[in-house]
Design a protein around this motif. Sequence first.
Motif, PDB file in Angstrom:
ATOM      1  N   ARG A 119      46.197  47.048  51.199  1.00  0.00           N
ATOM      2  CA  ARG A 119      46.608  47.237  49.805  1.00  0.00           C
ATOM      3  C   ARG A 119      48.012  47.843  49.739  1.00  0.00           C
ATOM      4  NH1 ARG A 119      42.669  48.854  44.939  1.00  0.00           N
ATOM      5  NH2 ARG A 119      44.175  48.772  43.235  1.00  0.00           N
ATOM      6  N   ARG A 120      48.316  48.765  50.638  1.00  0.00           N
ATOM      7  CA  ARG A 120      49.663  49.322  50.674  1.00  0.00           C
ATOM      8  C   ARG A 120      50.681  48.260  51.088  1.00  0.00           C
ATOM      9  NH1 ARG A 120      49.574  55.693  52.523  1.00  0.00           N
ATOM     10  NH2 ARG A 120      47.979  56.341  51.013  1.00  0.00           N
ATOM     11  N   ALA A 121      50.285  47.375  51.988  1.00  0.00           N
ATOM     12  CA  ALA A 121      51.183  46.281  52.365  1.00  0.00           C
ATOM     13  C   ALA A 121      51.493  45.400  51.156  1.00  0.00           C
ATOM     14  CB  ALA A 121      50.549  45.443  53.481  1.00  0.00           C
ATOM     15  N   ASP A 160      42.796  44.079  37.987  1.00  0.00           N
ATOM     16  CA  ASP A 160      41.337  44.143  37.916  1.00  0.00           C
ATOM     17  C   ASP A 160      40.663  43.434  39.083  1.00  0.00           C
ATOM     18  OD1 ASP A 160      42.410  41.785  36.927  1.00  0.00           O
ATOM     19  OD2 ASP A 160      40.655  41.363  35.683  1.00  0.00           O
ATOM     20  N   LEU A 161      41.422  42.603  39.813  1.00  0.00           N
ATOM     21  CA  LEU A 161      40.855  41.889  40.956  1.00  0.00           C
ATOM     22  C   LEU A 161      40.932  42.697  42.249  1.00  0.00           C
ATOM     23  CD1 LEU A 161      42.385  38.323  40.467  1.00  0.00           C
ATOM     24  CD2 LEU A 161      40.012  38.981  40.094  1.00  0.00           C
ATOM     25  N   LEU A 162      41.866  43.642  42.314  1.00  0.00           N
ATOM     26  CA  LEU A 162      42.179  44.262  43.594  1.00  0.00           C
ATOM     27  C   LEU A 162      41.021  45.045  44.183  1.00  0.00           C
ATOM     28  CD1 LEU A 162      45.873  45.405  43.019  1.00  0.00           C
ATOM     29  CD2 LEU A 162      44.999  43.279  44.001  1.00  0.00           C
ATOM     30  N   ASP A 163      40.324  45.818  43.359  1.00  0.00           N
ATOM     31  CA  ASP A 163      39.203  46.610  43.886  1.00  0.00           C
ATOM     32  C   ASP A 163      38.148  45.706  44.505  1.00  0.00           C
ATOM     33  OD1 ASP A 163      40.369  48.978  43.174  1.00  0.00           O
ATOM     34  OD2 ASP A 163      39.307  49.146  41.253  1.00  0.00           O
ATOM     35  N   GLU A 164      37.868  44.582  43.841  1.00  0.00           N
ATOM     36  CA  GLU A 164      36.864  43.657  44.366  1.00  0.00           C
ATOM     37  C   GLU A 164      37.333  43.033  45.671  1.00  0.00           C
ATOM     38  OE1 GLU A 164      34.686  39.426  43.170  1.00  0.00           O
ATOM     39  OE2 GLU A 164      35.803  40.578  41.659  1.00  0.00           O
ATOM     40  N   ILE A 165      38.592  42.628  45.734  1.00  0.00           N
ATOM     41  CA  ILE A 165      39.111  41.980  46.935  1.00  0.00           C
ATOM     42  C   ILE A 165      39.108  42.932  48.123  1.00  0.00           C
ATOM     43  CG2 ILE A 165      41.222  41.030  47.986  1.00  0.00           C
ATOM     44  CD1 ILE A 165      41.842  39.780  45.238  1.00  0.00           C
ATOM     45  N   PHE A 166      39.610  44.147  47.919  1.00  0.00           N
ATOM     46  CA  PHE A 166      39.749  45.069  49.052  1.00  0.00           C
ATOM     47  C   PHE A 166      38.425  45.715  49.449  1.00  0.00           C
ATOM     48  CE2 PHE A 166      44.222  45.074  47.540  1.00  0.00           C
ATOM     49  CZ  PHE A 166      44.789  44.585  48.710  1.00  0.00           C
ATOM     50  N   SER A 167      37.422  45.645  48.611  1.00  0.00           N
ATOM     51  CA  SER A 167      36.128  46.236  48.957  1.00  0.00           C
ATOM     52  C   SER A 167      35.481  45.532  50.145  1.00  0.00           C
ATOM     53  CB  SER A 167      35.186  46.198  47.754  1.00  0.00           C
ATOM     54  OG  SER A 167      34.855  44.857  47.408  1.00  0.00           O
ATOM     55  N   SER A 168      35.899  44.291  50.417  1.00  0.00           N
ATOM     56  CA  SER A 168      35.313  43.540  51.529  1.00  0.00           C
ATOM     57  C   SER A 168      35.989  43.851  52.854  1.00  0.00           C
ATOM     58  CB  SER A 168      35.400  42.035  51.251  1.00  0.00           C
ATOM     59  OG  SER A 168      36.769  41.605  51.209  1.00  0.00           O
ATOM     60  N   PHE A 169      37.104  44.598  52.830  1.00  0.00           N
ATOM     61  CA  PHE A 169      37.816  44.932  54.061  1.00  0.00           C
ATOM     62  C   PHE A 169      37.160  46.131  54.750  1.00  0.00           C
ATOM     63  CE2 PHE A 169      40.870  42.226  52.195  1.00  0.00           C
ATOM     64  CZ  PHE A 169      41.860  41.932  53.126  1.00  0.00           C
ATOM     65  N   CYS A 170      37.408  46.226  56.056  1.00  0.00           N
ATOM     66  CA  CYS A 170      36.941  47.405  56.784  1.00  0.00           C
ATOM     67  C   CYS A 170      37.936  48.555  56.570  1.00  0.00           C
ATOM     68  CB  CYS A 170      36.788  47.095  58.265  1.00  0.00           C
ATOM     69  SG  CYS A 170      38.322  46.571  59.071  1.00  0.00           S
ATOM     70  N   LEU A 171      37.589  49.754  57.007  1.00  0.00           N
ATOM     71  CA  LEU A 171      38.427  50.921  56.783  1.00  0.00           C
ATOM     72  C   LEU A 171      39.793  50.777  57.457  1.00  0.00           C
ATOM     73  CD1 LEU A 171      35.931  53.892  57.182  1.00  0.00           C
ATOM     74  CD2 LEU A 171      36.770  52.868  55.082  1.00  0.00           C
ATOM     75  N   ARG A 214      44.141  62.034  55.182  1.00  0.00           N
ATOM     76  CA  ARG A 214      42.783  61.734  54.720  1.00  0.00           C
ATOM     77  C   ARG A 214      42.348  60.386  55.276  1.00  0.00           C
ATOM     78  NH1 ARG A 214      42.733  57.750  50.967  1.00  0.00           N
ATOM     79  NH2 ARG A 214      44.590  57.447  49.660  1.00  0.00           N
ATOM     80  N   LEU A 215      41.016  60.205  55.327  1.00  0.00           N
ATOM     81  CA  LEU A 215      40.456  58.940  55.801  1.00  0.00           C
ATOM     82  C   LEU A 215      40.766  57.829  54.795  1.00  0.00           C
ATOM     83  CD1 LEU A 215      38.657  57.700  58.055  1.00  0.00           C
ATOM     84  CD2 LEU A 215      36.702  58.124  56.574  1.00  0.00           C
ATOM     85  N   ALA A 216      41.180  56.683  55.294  1.00  0.00           N
ATOM     86  CA  ALA A 216      41.531  55.558  54.427  1.00  0.00           C
ATOM     87  C   ALA A 216      40.294  54.974  53.755  1.00  0.00           C
ATOM     88  CB  ALA A 216      42.225  54.461  55.237  1.00  0.00           C
ATOM     89  N   GLU A 217      40.485  54.402  52.595  1.00  0.00           N
ATOM     90  CA  GLU A 217      39.437  53.656  51.912  1.00  0.00           C
ATOM     91  C   GLU A 217      39.424  52.221  52.437  1.00  0.00           C
ATOM     92  OE1 GLU A 217      40.302  53.997  47.787  1.00  0.00           O
ATOM     93  OE2 GLU A 217      39.975  56.166  47.719  1.00  0.00           O
TER      94      GLU A 217
END
Length: 428
Positions: free
Chosen positions: A110-112, A415-426, A101-104
């Motif tokens: 995040r996996r790292a 609770d911080l992770l979604d906000e932090i990773f939302s700024s990354f590219c796919l 599947r396409l990565a978010e």
Amino acid sequence: MDTIFALASAQGKAGVAVIRLSGPLAHSAAANLTGSVLPPRGMRVRTLHAGDGSRLDDGLVLTFRAPASFTGEDVAELQIHGSTAAVNVVMQCLSEADGLRLAEPGEFTRRALENGKMDLTQVEGLADLIDAETEAQRKQAQTILAGELGTLAERWRRDLIRAASLLEAVIDFADEEVPTDVTPEVRDLVTGVMQDLQREAEGVQIAERIRTGFEVAIVGLPNAGKSTLLNALAGRKAAITSEYAGTTRDVIEVRMDLAGLPVTLLDTAGLRETEDYVENLGIELARKRAEDADLRVFLTENPSELGVSMLSEDIQVLPKSDLREDTEGGISGKTGQGIDHLINHISRVLGVRSTSHGIATRERHRVALNNANTSLASALAVLESGPDLYDIAAEEMRTAIRALEALVGRIGVEDLLDEIFSSFCLGK
């Protein structure tokens, strides 16, 4: 665990495009495209084919075996020709494969993090490196990405664990004679950590400015030449200029690189008394932005007439030197006179400030450091009351340890992770 894929290089035409796969099916998916067996770790030049056998492209296929990869999982990278058509057709074939599947956004990183390849501060450093526009930002991001803040946090954690264990040893053997007084060693360990925490917390404000940019406000009376000066500094027409007072009513921002430091120049409304409602709103906004700025350039002969306090490091220059007989201390956006001197002055002031920054770069870091320091101050206060309260002192130290673990993302940051990773590219 799903196997994910994404374009890791920039969108659009390029010499080479990189498609990254991570997860248990990464190697088999790459092998299916090449129609050949791939080594668990290595690189091969292969021709990629669709499921019907049609040729897609030639490319370099790299494979990495878990855990020796960026994500800690099996990883494959396809380096193909960077045409939009070639990328689209390969991505289409991957999307049709079972189990992929396409990565978010940010999912590779995040996996790292989840697989222990990076701590949370390194993740933030990677995000900062991707966004870095100046040399100072690049160096700062590289320091965090290299794990230096995490290394410091681990050293502090070890010292506090040692201090708490000494106190707990006294508690465990309360009915026996303890051969030495542990208080001096515990005190030394705790005060040493506290000094480090205080120094790092105090440097966060400047470090955050390097990350996000310093603000330099140009203030003066109407028609003092502020917009003309901004245009000259920016090297383009960023602000409208005219002979009419009150032309600038909003704050105009221009981002620049000055001596490797990120700087946002603010052109503010001319400061004066006016009955024009809209202009008055602009003047109030100008005063507020000027007061909040890191540095102010006063384009005036008399700073006191502007209603903005001039601080010791602020800069005063005389406006429109092209219309003056005595040009000393003056500047002209129209002729360029004094521009280089002003740029050097701003760079020098901000450069001196930036030397006081620490490794911690974010408000989140400062809060964690201060929380740990508060707990340690309480521990020291209790420590002086003697062995009867050692259990309370040890618990305060454990609270400080938890604050440091939150700093690097070991606990309490979900609770911080979604906000932090939302700024990354796919692809990251």
